[in-house]
Write an enzyme that holds these catalytic residues in place. Structure first.
Site, PDB file in Angstrom:
ATOM      1  N   TRP A   1     -10.083  -3.383  -3.761  1.00  0.00           N
ATOM      2  CA  TRP A   1     -11.022  -3.580  -4.851  1.00  0.00           C
ATOM      3  C   TRP A   1     -10.520  -2.897  -6.112  1.00  0.00           C
ATOM      4  CZ3 TRP A   1     -14.153  -7.057  -2.913  1.00  0.00           C
ATOM      5  CH2 TRP A   1     -14.605  -6.970  -1.600  1.00  0.00           C
ATOM      6  N   HIS A   6     -14.777  -0.072  -5.863  1.00  0.00           N
ATOM      7  CA  HIS A   6     -14.668   1.251  -5.231  1.00  0.00           C
ATOM      8  C   HIS A   6     -15.802   2.176  -5.648  1.00  0.00           C
ATOM      9  CE1 HIS A   6     -10.990   0.886  -2.977  1.00  0.00           C
ATOM     10  NE2 HIS A   6     -10.420   0.259  -3.990  1.00  0.00           N
ATOM     11  N   ASP A  45      -5.839   4.931  -6.292  1.00  0.00           N
ATOM     12  CA  ASP A  45      -5.109   3.853  -6.969  1.00  0.00           C
ATOM     13  C   ASP A  45      -4.235   4.364  -8.111  1.00  0.00           C
ATOM     14  OD1 ASP A  45      -5.559   1.506  -5.552  1.00  0.00           O
ATOM     15  OD2 ASP A  45      -7.548   1.261  -6.424  1.00  0.00           O
ATOM     16  N   ARG A  48      -1.128   6.415  -6.189  1.00  0.00           N
ATOM     17  CA  ARG A  48      -0.043   5.676  -5.528  1.00  0.00           C
ATOM     18  C   ARG A  48       1.032   5.211  -6.504  1.00  0.00           C
ATOM     19  NH1 ARG A  48      -1.094  -0.240  -5.218  1.00  0.00           N
ATOM     20  NH2 ARG A  48      -3.112  -0.621  -6.178  1.00  0.00           N
ATOM     21  N   HIS A  60      -3.237   1.561   1.653  1.00  0.00           N
ATOM     22  CA  HIS A  60      -4.372   0.816   1.095  1.00  0.00           C
ATOM     23  C   HIS A  60      -4.662  -0.483   1.836  1.00  0.00           C
ATOM     24  CE1 HIS A  60      -4.760   3.145  -2.807  1.00  0.00           C
ATOM     25  NE2 HIS A  60      -3.634   3.614  -2.299  1.00  0.00           N
ATOM     26  N   HIS A 116     -11.906   6.132  -0.762  1.00  0.00           N
ATOM     27  CA  HIS A 116     -11.201   4.939  -1.247  1.00  0.00           C
ATOM     28  C   HIS A 116     -10.857   3.959  -0.110  1.00  0.00           C
ATOM     29  CE1 HIS A 116      -8.759   2.802  -4.251  1.00  0.00           C
ATOM     30  NE2 HIS A 116      -7.983   2.511  -3.230  1.00  0.00           N
ATOM     31  N   ASP A 120     -11.340  -0.114   0.612  1.00  0.00           N
ATOM     32  CA  ASP A 120     -10.259  -1.112   0.684  1.00  0.00           C
ATOM     33  C   ASP A 120     -10.250  -1.896   1.992  1.00  0.00           C
ATOM     34  OD1 ASP A 120      -9.041  -1.134  -1.792  1.00  0.00           O
ATOM     35  OD2 ASP A 120      -7.524   0.372  -1.284  1.00  0.00           O
ATOM     36  N   HIS A 126      -7.029  -7.153   1.935  1.00  0.00           N
ATOM     37  CA  HIS A 126      -6.355  -5.902   2.320  1.00  0.00           C
ATOM     38  C   HIS A 126      -6.090  -5.860   3.822  1.00  0.00           C
ATOM     39  CE1 HIS A 126      -6.296  -3.199  -1.342  1.00  0.00           C
ATOM     40  NE2 HIS A 126      -6.747  -4.368  -1.776  1.00  0.00           N
ATOM     41  N   HIS A 149      -5.168 -12.157  -4.988  1.00  0.00           N
ATOM     42  CA  HIS A 149      -5.588 -10.803  -4.617  1.00  0.00           C
ATOM     43  C   HIS A 149      -6.426 -10.171  -5.732  1.00  0.00           C
ATOM     44  CE1 HIS A 149      -5.167  -7.093  -2.203  1.00  0.00           C
ATOM     45  NE2 HIS A 149      -5.480  -6.560  -3.374  1.00  0.00           N
ATOM     46  N   ASP A 153     -10.153  -8.564  -5.768  1.00  0.00           N
ATOM     47  CA  ASP A 153     -10.310  -7.140  -6.118  1.00  0.00           C
ATOM     48  C   ASP A 153     -11.234  -6.973  -7.328  1.00  0.00           C
ATOM     49  OD1 ASP A 153      -8.771  -5.742  -4.283  1.00  0.00           O
ATOM     50  OD2 ASP A 153      -7.045  -5.476  -5.625  1.00  0.00           O
TER      51      ASP A 153
HETATM   52  N1  DCM Z   1      -4.682  -0.064 -10.893  1.00  0.00           N
HETATM   53  C1  DCM Z   1      -3.578  -0.082 -11.742  1.00  0.00           C
HETATM   54  N2  DCM Z   1      -3.090   1.064 -12.272  1.00  0.00           N
HETATM   55  C2  DCM Z   1      -3.674   2.210 -12.002  1.00  0.00           C
HETATM   56  C3  DCM Z   1      -4.789   2.269 -11.154  1.00  0.00           C
HETATM   57  C4  DCM Z   1      -5.259   1.105 -10.620  1.00  0.00           C
HETATM   58  O1  DCM Z   1      -3.048  -1.143 -12.011  1.00  0.00           O
HETATM   59  N3  DCM Z   1      -3.171   3.336 -12.532  1.00  0.00           N
HETATM   60  C5  DCM Z   1      -5.230  -1.273 -10.279  1.00  0.00           C
HETATM   61  C6  DCM Z   1      -4.333  -2.403  -9.832  1.00  0.00           C
HETATM   62  C7  DCM Z   1      -5.196  -3.141  -8.796  1.00  0.00           C
HETATM   63  C8  DCM Z   1      -6.288  -2.151  -8.506  1.00  0.00           C
HETATM   64  O2  DCM Z   1      -5.877  -0.924  -9.062  1.00  0.00           O
HETATM   65  O3  DCM Z   1      -5.822  -4.291  -9.357  1.00  0.00           O
HETATM   66  C9  DCM Z   1      -6.782  -2.139  -7.097  1.00  0.00           C
HETATM   67  O4  DCM Z   1      -5.944  -1.542  -6.112  1.00  0.00           O
HETATM   68  P1  DCM Z   1      -6.550  -1.444  -4.615  1.00  0.00           P
HETATM   69  O5  DCM Z   1      -7.098  -2.773  -4.252  1.00  0.00           O
HETATM   70  O6  DCM Z   1      -5.467  -0.925  -3.737  1.00  0.00           O
HETATM   71  O7  DCM Z   1      -7.699  -0.472  -4.659  1.00  0.00           O
HETATM   72  N1  DCM Z   2      -1.793  -4.974  -1.443  1.00  0.00           N
HETATM   73  C1  DCM Z   2      -2.232  -5.479  -0.228  1.00  0.00           C
HETATM   74  N2  DCM Z   2      -1.332  -5.829   0.732  1.00  0.00           N
HETATM   75  C2  DCM Z   2      -0.018  -5.702   0.508  1.00  0.00           C
HETATM   76  C3  DCM Z   2       0.455  -5.197  -0.725  1.00  0.00           C
HETATM   77  C4  DCM Z   2      -0.471  -4.839  -1.696  1.00  0.00           C
HETATM   78  O1  DCM Z   2      -3.442  -5.583  -0.002  1.00  0.00           O
HETATM   79  N3  DCM Z   2       0.837  -6.034   1.480  1.00  0.00           N
HETATM   80  C5  DCM Z   2      -2.792  -4.641  -2.494  1.00  0.00           C
HETATM   81  C6  DCM Z   2      -2.791  -3.258  -3.068  1.00  0.00           C
HETATM   82  C7  DCM Z   2      -3.336  -3.511  -4.462  1.00  0.00           C
HETATM   83  C8  DCM Z   2      -2.799  -4.866  -4.829  1.00  0.00           C
HETATM   84  O2  DCM Z   2      -2.533  -5.519  -3.552  1.00  0.00           O
HETATM   85  O3  DCM Z   2      -4.733  -3.662  -4.436  1.00  0.00           O
HETATM   86  C9  DCM Z   2      -1.578  -4.835  -5.703  1.00  0.00           C
HETATM   87  O4  DCM Z   2      -0.613  -4.062  -5.054  1.00  0.00           O
HETATM   88  P1  DCM Z   2       0.712  -3.579  -5.807  1.00  0.00           P
HETATM   89  O5  DCM Z   2       0.220  -2.809  -7.002  1.00  0.00           O
HETATM   90  O6  DCM Z   2       1.397  -2.714  -4.775  1.00  0.00           O
HETATM   91  O7  DCM Z   2       1.443  -4.822  -6.129  1.00  0.00           O
HETATM   92 ZN    ZN Z   3      -6.654   0.809  -3.043  1.00  0.00          ZN
HETATM   93 ZN    ZN Z   4      -6.514  -4.779  -3.779  1.00  0.00          ZN
END
Ligand code: DCM
Ligand code: DCM
Ligand code: ZN
Ligand code: ZN
Ligand code: DCM
Length: 268
Positions: A1, A6, A45, A48, A60, A116, A120, A126, A149, A153
């Site tokens: 999300w 979140h 988020d 990471r 996540h 968190h 997720d 996810h 995705h 989210d």
């Molecule tokens: N996100 C980002 N940069 C950050 C913190 C958050 O781009 N510094 C965003 C990208 C994803 C979102 O967080 O859209 C959700 O990540 P997740 O689904 O793992 O919570």
């Molecule tokens: N994500 C996921 N599954 C994966 C890789 C990433 O659910 N195998 C999620 C984490 C973040 C979003 O997708 O919410 C974007 O990830 P990233 O910023 O790592 O591209």
């Molecule tokens: Zn997350």
């Molecule tokens: Zn996500």
């Protein structure tokens, strides 16, 4: 999300935790306001994307190697990668919260992770490996180019609620809390806690992952990737997704409350 999802999960949880749970987590999080959980809900988020936090990126999600929409499933041995996954992370950070001999900073970080990751694991994509959890499926939403995705989210939750500030999250959480206590989820909420077992975080959170992953077959990709790729999703697709988004955010918040209650009871 995204941040809205979140923070809403966190506010729903705050609305259901016991007084002793609130006391423990306000102390662990150094925050004596009513937003003590919501204020840390998106920390993972940001973390990471830092050098120090890179290790936590795989925590996540769990990449279920199933075959939607024909067949949906999650298996710990098959799907939790070498670098870890959300199910393993929930187990690890729960055990840190239960170990009162650990330094305060370690348990502070564990608390932020748990708030968190319970969110997720309830986002269907996810719990799916296909196309990197939908990240490589290009679509549009309201004419804006994005990916599947991100639509789940962020785009769809924000369209539903109208914004993404903390105040919007608090308001959405009030709506979901009322739905749980007196509304459409009233007769269901107790069953959301079936099987919840602090002594077995893997079995418990894997059941949450399996339940969310099933929506990949029914609602996220009911007619396969080809049916959504390059399509505009702000239409019938959005309408079908809304009840699933509402349900999954409500479940995540309600379960997070009980999980934190069980932790607080155990360390009392
Ligand atoms: N996100 C980002 N940069 C950050 C913190 C958050 O781009 N510094 C965003 C990208 C994803 C979102 O967080 O859209 C959700 O990540 P997740 O689904 O793992 O919570
Ligand atoms: N994500 C996921 N599954 C994966 C890789 C990433 O659910 N195998 C999620 C984490 C973040 C979003 O997708 O919410 C974007 O990830 P990233 O910023 O790592 O591209
Ligand atoms: Zn997350
Ligand atoms: Zn996500
Ligand atoms: N954000 C969001 N939804 C949006 C835009 C931003 O959830 N439509 C989140 C992502 C970042 C934070 O708000 O974590 C700040 O975003 P920005 O840097 O774009 O202002």
């Amino acid at each position: 999300w995204g941040s809205l999802g979140h923070e809403t999960v966190a506010y729903v949880a705050s609305n259901f935790v016991a007084a002793e749970t609130k006391e423990l987590f306000q102390k662990l999080l150094y925050n004596d306001t009513s937003s003590y959980l919501a204020n840390v809900a998106t920390w993972a988020d940001s973390f990471r994307y830092t050098a120090a936090g890179r290790f936590s990126a795989p925590f996540h999600f769990i990449d279920a190697e199933d075959n939607p929409p024909t067949s949906c499933s999650v298996t710990y041995s098959r799907d939790c990668g070498e670098k870890g996954c959300v199910v393993g992370a929930i187990q690890n950070y729960t055990s840190q919260l239960l170990d009162t001999t650990l330094p305060a900073g370690t348990r502070n970080m564990a608390a932020k992770f748990i708030v968190h990751f319970v969110g997720d694991i309830h986002q269907p994509l996810h719990d799916e490996a296909l196309d990197i959890g939908g990240n490589t499926v290009l679509v549009t939403f309201g004419g804006v180019k994005t990916n599947l995705h991100h639509v789940w989210d962020t785009n769809m939750p924000e369209k539903l609620i109208g914004g993404y500030s903390l105040a919007y999250a608090e308001k959405w959480a009030e709506t979901l809390t009322t739905a749980i206590t007196t509304g459409i989820y009233r007769s269901l909420a107790a069953s959301w806690l079936d099987g919840i077992d602090l002594a077995d975080p893997v079995t418990t959170s894997l059941s949450w992952a399996e339940e969310a992953n099933a929506f990949v077959c029914t609602t996220v990709l009911p007619n396969g990737v080809e049916a959504v790729a390059d399509q505009e999703l702000d239409g019938d697709y959005y309408t079908a997704a809304v009840p699933v988004i509402q349900l999954q955010v409500a479940r995540a918040g309600y379960r997070l409350a009980r999980w934190l209650d069980l932790i607080a009871q155990s360390v009392a």
